[in-house]
Design a protein around this motif. Structure first.
Motif, PDB file in Angstrom:
ATOM      1  N   TRP A 155       3.364   4.303  49.169  1.00 19.71           N
ATOM      2  CA  TRP A 155       3.986   3.034  49.502  1.00 19.71           C
ATOM      3  C   TRP A 155       4.536   2.445  48.213  1.00 19.71           C
ATOM      4  O   TRP A 155       3.959   2.631  47.147  1.00 19.71           O
ATOM      5  CB  TRP A 155       2.975   2.087  50.130  1.00 19.71           C
ATOM      6  CG  TRP A 155       2.567   2.518  51.508  1.00 19.71           C
ATOM      7  CD1 TRP A 155       1.388   3.084  51.869  1.00 19.71           C
ATOM      8  CD2 TRP A 155       3.357   2.438  52.685  1.00 19.71           C
ATOM      9  NE1 TRP A 155       1.392   3.366  53.208  1.00 19.71           N
ATOM     10  CE2 TRP A 155       2.600   2.974  53.741  1.00 19.71           C
ATOM     11  CE3 TRP A 155       4.641   1.977  52.959  1.00 19.71           C
ATOM     12  CZ2 TRP A 155       3.073   3.049  55.042  1.00 19.71           C
ATOM     13  CZ3 TRP A 155       5.105   2.039  54.260  1.00 19.71           C
ATOM     14  CH2 TRP A 155       4.326   2.575  55.273  1.00 19.71           C
ATOM     15  N   PRO A 156       5.621   1.715  48.275  1.00 21.75           N
ATOM     16  CA  PRO A 156       6.230   1.172  47.053  1.00 21.75           C
ATOM     17  C   PRO A 156       5.436   0.012  46.461  1.00 21.75           C
ATOM     18  O   PRO A 156       4.587  -0.584  47.115  1.00 21.75           O
ATOM     19  CB  PRO A 156       7.597   0.690  47.529  1.00 21.75           C
ATOM     20  CG  PRO A 156       7.432   0.435  48.975  1.00 21.75           C
ATOM     21  CD  PRO A 156       6.394   1.398  49.472  1.00 21.75           C
ATOM     22  N   HIS A 157       5.746  -0.283  45.219  1.00 19.72           N
ATOM     23  CA  HIS A 157       5.142  -1.386  44.470  1.00 19.72           C
ATOM     24  C   HIS A 157       6.246  -2.382  44.144  1.00 19.72           C
ATOM     25  O   HIS A 157       7.338  -1.987  43.731  1.00 19.72           O
ATOM     26  CB  HIS A 157       4.544  -0.829  43.174  1.00 19.72           C
ATOM     27  CG  HIS A 157       3.933  -1.862  42.302  1.00 19.72           C
ATOM     28  ND1 HIS A 157       2.690  -2.395  42.535  1.00 19.72           N
ATOM     29  CD2 HIS A 157       4.400  -2.476  41.192  1.00 19.72           C
ATOM     30  CE1 HIS A 157       2.421  -3.276  41.593  1.00 19.72           C
ATOM     31  NE2 HIS A 157       3.441  -3.348  40.772  1.00 19.72           N
ATOM     32  N   VAL A 158       5.985  -3.663  44.345  1.00 20.63           N
ATOM     33  CA  VAL A 158       6.961  -4.689  43.971  1.00 20.63           C
ATOM     34  C   VAL A 158       6.888  -4.869  42.464  1.00 20.63           C
ATOM     35  O   VAL A 158       5.861  -5.286  41.924  1.00 20.63           O
ATOM     36  CB  VAL A 158       6.692  -6.028  44.686  1.00 20.63           C
ATOM     37  CG1 VAL A 158       7.693  -7.081  44.228  1.00 20.63           C
ATOM     38  CG2 VAL A 158       6.766  -5.848  46.188  1.00 20.63           C
ATOM     39  N   VAL A 159       7.968  -4.527  41.784  1.00 19.66           N
ATOM     40  CA  VAL A 159       8.036  -4.628  40.331  1.00 19.66           C
ATOM     41  C   VAL A 159       8.343  -6.059  39.905  1.00 19.66           C
ATOM     42  O   VAL A 159       7.743  -6.602  38.988  1.00 19.66           O
ATOM     43  CB  VAL A 159       9.118  -3.677  39.771  1.00 19.66           C
ATOM     44  CG1 VAL A 159       9.297  -3.866  38.281  1.00 19.66           C
ATOM     45  CG2 VAL A 159       8.782  -2.239  40.107  1.00 19.66           C
ATOM     46  N   LYS A 160       9.287  -6.670  40.581  1.00 19.28           N
ATOM     47  CA  LYS A 160       9.753  -8.004  40.179  1.00 19.28           C
ATOM     48  C   LYS A 160      10.329  -8.710  41.395  1.00 19.28           C
ATOM     49  O   LYS A 160      10.974  -8.091  42.231  1.00 19.28           O
ATOM     50  CB  LYS A 160      10.834  -7.858  39.108  1.00 19.28           C
ATOM     51  CG  LYS A 160      11.287  -9.123  38.453  1.00 19.28           C
ATOM     52  CD  LYS A 160      10.361  -9.539  37.364  1.00 19.28           C
ATOM     53  CE  LYS A 160      10.950 -10.691  36.577  1.00 19.28           C
ATOM     54  NZ  LYS A 160      10.001 -11.272  35.687  1.00 19.28           N
ATOM     55  N   GLN A 161      10.082 -10.010  41.482  1.00 24.14           N
ATOM     56  CA  GLN A 161      10.700 -10.853  42.501  1.00 24.14           C
ATOM     57  C   GLN A 161      11.500 -11.918  41.767  1.00 24.14           C
ATOM     58  O   GLN A 161      10.996 -12.526  40.825  1.00 24.14           O
ATOM     59  CB  GLN A 161       9.649 -11.519  43.380  1.00 24.14           C
ATOM     60  CG  GLN A 161       8.879 -10.538  44.217  1.00 24.14           C
ATOM     61  CD  GLN A 161       7.922 -11.253  45.155  1.00 24.14           C
ATOM     62  OE1 GLN A 161       8.068 -12.404  45.466  1.00 24.14           O
ATOM     63  NE2 GLN A 161       6.919 -10.522  45.605  1.00 24.14           N
ATOM     64  N   VAL A 201      10.391  -6.460  31.477  1.00 21.45           N
ATOM     65  CA  VAL A 201       9.463  -6.455  32.608  1.00 21.45           C
ATOM     66  C   VAL A 201       8.247  -5.649  32.179  1.00 21.45           C
ATOM     67  O   VAL A 201       8.367  -4.496  31.776  1.00 21.45           O
ATOM     68  CB  VAL A 201      10.100  -5.818  33.862  1.00 21.45           C
ATOM     69  CG1 VAL A 201       9.085  -5.707  34.974  1.00 21.45           C
ATOM     70  CG2 VAL A 201      11.316  -6.611  34.295  1.00 21.45           C
ATOM     71  N   THR A 202       7.082  -6.281  32.229  1.00 27.75           N
ATOM     72  CA  THR A 202       5.827  -5.600  31.929  1.00 27.75           C
ATOM     73  C   THR A 202       5.006  -5.582  33.194  1.00 27.75           C
ATOM     74  O   THR A 202       4.934  -6.589  33.889  1.00 27.75           O
ATOM     75  CB  THR A 202       5.054  -6.345  30.820  1.00 27.75           C
ATOM     76  OG1 THR A 202       5.872  -6.400  29.658  1.00 27.75           O
ATOM     77  CG2 THR A 202       3.755  -5.629  30.484  1.00 27.75           C
ATOM     78  N   MET A 203       4.396  -4.446  33.483  1.00 27.92           N
ATOM     79  CA  MET A 203       3.629  -4.366  34.712  1.00 27.92           C
ATOM     80  C   MET A 203       2.576  -3.285  34.628  1.00 27.92           C
ATOM     81  O   MET A 203       2.684  -2.361  33.836  1.00 27.92           O
ATOM     82  CB  MET A 203       4.545  -4.082  35.888  1.00 27.92           C
ATOM     83  CG  MET A 203       5.313  -2.788  35.748  1.00 27.92           C
ATOM     84  SD  MET A 203       6.423  -2.578  37.092  1.00 27.92           S
ATOM     85  CE  MET A 203       5.881  -0.997  37.658  1.00 27.92           C
ATOM     86  N   ARG A 204       1.568  -3.460  35.445  1.00 27.54           N
ATOM     87  CA  ARG A 204       0.553  -2.425  35.673  1.00 27.54           C
ATOM     88  C   ARG A 204       0.745  -1.993  37.121  1.00 27.54           C
ATOM     89  O   ARG A 204       1.031  -2.820  37.975  1.00 27.54           O
ATOM     90  CB  ARG A 204      -0.852  -2.987  35.514  1.00 27.54           C
ATOM     91  CG  ARG A 204      -1.181  -3.392  34.128  1.00 27.54           C
ATOM     92  CD  ARG A 204      -2.591  -4.009  34.105  1.00 27.54           C
ATOM     93  NE  ARG A 204      -2.871  -4.518  32.796  1.00 27.54           N
ATOM     94  CZ  ARG A 204      -3.530  -3.843  31.858  1.00 27.54           C
ATOM     95  NH1 ARG A 204      -3.990  -2.642  32.122  1.00 27.54           N
ATOM     96  NH2 ARG A 204      -3.732  -4.365  30.682  1.00 27.54           N
ATOM     97  N   TYR A 205       0.587  -0.735  37.359  1.00 25.01           N
ATOM     98  CA  TYR A 205       0.723  -0.298  38.740  1.00 25.01           C
ATOM     99  C   TYR A 205      -0.207   0.861  39.029  1.00 25.01           C
ATOM    100  O   TYR A 205      -0.555   1.633  38.151  1.00 25.01           O
ATOM    101  CB  TYR A 205       2.168   0.069  39.090  1.00 25.01           C
ATOM    102  CG  TYR A 205       2.830   1.015  38.136  1.00 25.01           C
ATOM    103  CD1 TYR A 205       2.781   2.378  38.331  1.00 25.01           C
ATOM    104  CD2 TYR A 205       3.515   0.548  37.024  1.00 25.01           C
ATOM    105  CE1 TYR A 205       3.393   3.246  37.455  1.00 25.01           C
ATOM    106  CE2 TYR A 205       4.130   1.403  36.148  1.00 25.01           C
ATOM    107  CZ  TYR A 205       4.075   2.755  36.366  1.00 25.01           C
ATOM    108  OH  TYR A 205       4.671   3.607  35.485  1.00 25.01           O
ATOM    109  N   HIS A 227       3.338  -0.146  31.975  1.00 27.97           N
ATOM    110  CA  HIS A 227       4.699   0.105  31.490  1.00 27.97           C
ATOM    111  C   HIS A 227       5.302  -1.184  30.974  1.00 27.97           C
ATOM    112  O   HIS A 227       5.126  -2.228  31.555  1.00 27.97           O
ATOM    113  CB  HIS A 227       5.565   0.664  32.609  1.00 27.97           C
ATOM    114  CG  HIS A 227       6.960   0.964  32.170  1.00 27.97           C
ATOM    115  ND1 HIS A 227       7.242   1.981  31.310  1.00 27.97           N
ATOM    116  CD2 HIS A 227       8.114   0.345  32.439  1.00 27.97           C
ATOM    117  CE1 HIS A 227       8.547   2.003  31.094  1.00 27.97           C
ATOM    118  NE2 HIS A 227       9.091   1.007  31.761  1.00 27.97           N
ATOM    119  N   LYS A 228       5.984  -1.086  29.875  1.00 29.76           N
ATOM    120  CA  LYS A 228       6.695  -2.244  29.328  1.00 29.76           C
ATOM    121  C   LYS A 228       8.119  -1.871  29.019  1.00 29.76           C
ATOM    122  O   LYS A 228       8.421  -0.823  28.554  1.00 29.76           O
ATOM    123  CB  LYS A 228       6.007  -2.745  28.065  1.00 29.76           C
ATOM    124  CG  LYS A 228       6.674  -3.979  27.510  1.00 29.76           C
ATOM    125  CD  LYS A 228       5.892  -4.552  26.383  1.00 29.76           C
ATOM    126  CE  LYS A 228       6.566  -5.844  25.951  1.00 29.76           C
ATOM    127  NZ  LYS A 228       5.831  -6.538  24.953  1.00 29.76           N
TER     128      LYS A 228
END
Length: 187
Positions: free
Chosen positions: A65-71, A85-89, A186-187
């Motif tokens: 299933w996809p992950h929302v990276v940014k809204q 954009v920095t995120m953990r997934y 990821h950054k």
């Protein structure tokens, strides 16, 4: 981030298997018109995956299933929100397949009422393709409620648009199996 605007965008990401593209970029060097060029593989991998690819990806290639990276709320967005954009997934693979990289796409929603309920990540996740019937010229969906949002989806499981997907391939494929946890920062 909570979205309560009439216009917003969600950027999605999902792990992808894409043996055809991977093979075209890498396996080609095993036999170039009858000549073994496998010595070129390290250099070929470096250059083949140096930049993201722009192409259409099928929903069959998506591993989870996809992950929302940014809204993004189009009314309140600031330039600095787009600079980095920095995120953990974390993903759980739904099948056994080689993980070749990650695919990115977006959905844009038009016409949300300003007084909409709080939107959570779970509520913006795409539903199974069967609950989103394709919209072609003969079966165009019409809004029955003027407060209902129009959605432009570029998701792999939806009908193609002229916007394609961004594909970031890994240098080495990773074999994953069903329910394997995949995660990065990821950054």
């Amino acid at each position: 981030m909570l979205i309560s605007s009439k216009y917003c965008l969600q950027l999605y990401m999902a792990p992808v298997t894409h043996p055809d593209r991977y093979g075209e970029s890498i396996d080609f060097w095993q036999n170039v018109y009858g000549i073994n060029m496998s010595a070129m593989l390290p250099l070929a991998k470096q250059f083949a995956f140096e930049e993201p690819l722009v192409e259409s990806i099928s929903g069959e290639n998506i591993l989870t299933w996809p992950h929302v990276v940014k809204q993004l709320d189009f009314y309140t967005i600031a330039i600095d929100e787009l600079e980095s954009v920095t995120m953990r997934y974390k993903f759980r693979s739904m099948m056994r397949a080689p993980l070749h990289g990650f695919v990115f796409w977006f959905n844009v929603e038009f016409g949300w009422p300003a007084a909409s309920p709080i939107i959570t990540q779970a509520s913006v996740m795409p539903t199974a393709p069967s609950s989103n019937p394709p919209m072609d010229g003969s079966k165009r969906k019409t809004r029955t409620n003027r407060n209902e949002a129009h959605v432009l989806s570029t998701a792999p499981e939806d009908l193609p648009t002229h916007w394609q997907h961004i594909l970031c391939l890994l240098v080495l494929a990773i074999n994953v199996h069903s329910l394997l946890l995949i995660g990065w920062v990821h950054k």
